[in-house]
Design a protein around this motif. Structure first.
Motif, short mmCIF file in Angstrom:
data_model
loop_
_atom_site.label_atom_id
_atom_site.label_comp_id
_atom_site.label_asym_id
_atom_site.label_seq_id
_atom_site.Cartn_x
_atom_site.Cartn_y
_atom_site.Cartn_z
N ARG A 9 0.82 -1.22 0.00
CA ARG A 9 0.00 0.00 0.00
C ARG A 9 0.85 1.25 0.00
O ARG A 9 1.73 1.42 0.82
CB ARG A 9 -0.92 0.03 1.23
N ARG A 10 0.60 2.13 -0.96
CA ARG A 10 1.24 3.44 -0.98
C ARG A 10 0.16 4.49 -1.24
O ARG A 10 -0.88 4.17 -1.82
CB ARG A 10 2.29 3.52 -2.10
N THR A 11 0.42 5.70 -0.86
CA THR A 11 -0.52 6.78 -1.14
C THR A 11 -0.48 7.11 -2.64
O THR A 11 0.59 7.41 -3.17
CB THR A 11 -0.16 8.03 -0.31
N ARG A 13 -2.03 9.54 -5.59
CA ARG A 13 -2.74 10.82 -5.75
C ARG A 13 -3.10 11.11 -7.20
O ARG A 13 -3.68 12.16 -7.49
CB ARG A 13 -1.88 11.96 -5.19
N TYR A 64 -4.09 20.45 0.76
CA TYR A 64 -3.55 19.13 0.43
C TYR A 64 -4.62 18.16 -0.08
O TYR A 64 -4.50 16.95 0.09
CB TYR A 64 -2.86 18.53 1.67
N GLN A 67 -6.21 16.11 -5.10
CA GLN A 67 -6.50 14.84 -5.77
C GLN A 67 -7.97 14.44 -5.63
O GLN A 67 -8.47 13.63 -6.42
CB GLN A 67 -5.58 13.72 -5.28
N TRP A 111 -5.38 9.12 1.76
CA TRP A 111 -6.02 9.73 2.94
C TRP A 111 -5.89 11.24 2.78
O TRP A 111 -4.81 11.76 2.53
CB TRP A 111 -5.28 9.27 4.18
N ILE A 112 -6.99 11.95 2.94
CA ILE A 112 -6.95 13.42 2.91
C ILE A 112 -7.51 13.90 4.25
O ILE A 112 -8.68 13.64 4.58
CB ILE A 112 -7.78 13.98 1.73
N GLN A 113 -6.68 14.58 4.99
CA GLN A 113 -7.08 15.01 6.33
C GLN A 113 -8.11 16.13 6.27
O GLN A 113 -7.97 17.06 5.47
CB GLN A 113 -5.82 15.49 7.08
N HIS A 156 6.71 -0.56 0.22
CA HIS A 156 7.61 -0.38 1.36
C HIS A 156 8.59 -1.55 1.38
O HIS A 156 8.30 -2.63 0.85
CB HIS A 156 6.80 -0.33 2.65
C1 FMN Z 1 -3.52 11.14 9.29
C2 FMN Z 1 -3.05 11.29 7.86
C3 FMN Z 1 -3.28 12.48 7.19
C4 FMN Z 1 -2.90 12.60 5.85
N1 FMN Z 1 -3.27 13.73 5.18
C5 FMN Z 1 -3.02 13.81 3.86
C6 FMN Z 1 -3.55 14.91 3.10
O1 FMN Z 1 -4.26 15.77 3.60
N2 FMN Z 1 -3.26 14.95 1.77
C7 FMN Z 1 -2.49 13.98 1.18
O2 FMN Z 1 -2.27 14.09 -0.05
N3 FMN Z 1 -1.98 12.94 1.86
C8 FMN Z 1 -2.24 12.82 3.18
N4 FMN Z 1 -1.81 11.73 3.89
C9 FMN Z 1 -0.98 10.70 3.22
C10 FMN Z 1 0.49 10.81 3.69
O3 FMN Z 1 1.07 11.94 3.08
C11 FMN Z 1 1.23 9.51 3.32
O4 FMN Z 1 0.62 8.44 4.00
C12 FMN Z 1 2.70 9.58 3.70
O5 FMN Z 1 3.38 10.52 2.91
C13 FMN Z 1 3.40 8.22 3.58
O6 FMN Z 1 3.31 7.70 2.27
P1 FMN Z 1 2.62 6.28 1.97
O7 FMN Z 1 1.17 6.40 2.37
O8 FMN Z 1 2.78 6.08 0.49
O9 FMN Z 1 3.32 5.24 2.77
C14 FMN Z 1 -2.19 11.56 5.21
C15 FMN Z 1 -1.95 10.38 5.90
C16 FMN Z 1 -2.39 10.24 7.20
C17 FMN Z 1 -2.18 8.92 7.91
#
Ligand code: FMN
Length: 177
Positions: A9-11, A13, A64, A67, A111-113, A156
């Motif tokens: 799993r990776r973020t 966008r 942020y 996306q 995830w978008i906070q 990862h």
């Molecule tokens: C609580 C939380 C808030 C986050 N908020 C945002 C956000 O607002 N926008 C965004 O693009 N990514 C957001 N992320 C994603 C993180 O940037 C991302 O998980 C982090 O850079 C690690 O990368 P990975 O998910 O690929 O392992 C958030 C992740 C978490 C857990």
């Protein structure tokens, strides 16, 4: 295996234009509903947003969140504050279940906070509550943007294990080598 799904799993966008089917949406929500919750209260609820106008608003919600406008769907994760004083935890665990399920299904997600973020000079939660008609007893944790990935990221690595983050019995104590 769960560990492998977590590693992969990776973020994501960036998304293609391909739709997410209703059965995929159901599976993502089902995964969320398998989440543990404090006292088993299942205080979470979800708004699936696929309306273009609403998505555009979500894309401008925080600095942020761009996306959200591009993703075929965004899942807004809410939790009933009256049902549980652990609403943030309940919603967070459910949100991460969506992330993990998406990865396992070959989809991309991020995830978008929302909670604690600003929309211009306003609280993003207040703005989103008004936009989507969310009652005041629901806290808004986050949104998960989901789509077919248009970017690739490396999984990862096992080498990411950080022993300095781990304490044994007391803070500052390391396990014997
Ligand atoms: C609580 C939380 C808030 C986050 N908020 C945002 C956000 O607002 N926008 C965004 O693009 N990514 C957001 N992320 C994603 C993180 O940037 C991302 O998980 C982090 O850079 C690690 O990368 P990975 O998910 O690929 O392992 C958030 C992740 C978490 C857990």
């Amino acid at each position: 295996m769960a560990m492998e799904s977590m590693r992969m799993r990776r973020t994501i966008r960036k998304f293609t234009n391909e739709r997410i089917s209703e059965s995929e949406i159901r599976d993502l929500l089902l995964a969320a509903m398998y989440a543990p919750s404090a006292w088993g209260k299942r205080s979470w609820e979800f708004i699936v947003v696929d309306d273009e106008n609403f998505k555009k608003e979500l894309g401008n919600l925080t600095p942020y969140s761009s996306q959200a406008a591009m993703a075929p769907i965004d899942i807004v994760v809410l939790s009933d504050k009256n049902a549980s004083n652990a609403w943030i935890e309940d919603a967070s665990v459910a949100a991460e279940h969506i992330n993990l399920a998406a990865a396992k299904m070959g989809l991309g997600s991020s995830w978008i906070q929302v909670r604690g973020m600003n929309h211009n000079a306003m609280d993003a939660e207040v703005y989103l509550r008004e936009l989507l008609g969310i009652p005041s007893n629901y806290g808004i944790c986050c949104m998960i943007a989901v789509g077919h990935p248009a970017e690739q990221k490396s999984p990862h690595r096992e080498g990411e294990f950080m022993p300095e983050k781990v304490h044994r019995n007391r803070f500052g104590m390391q396990a014997a080598a």
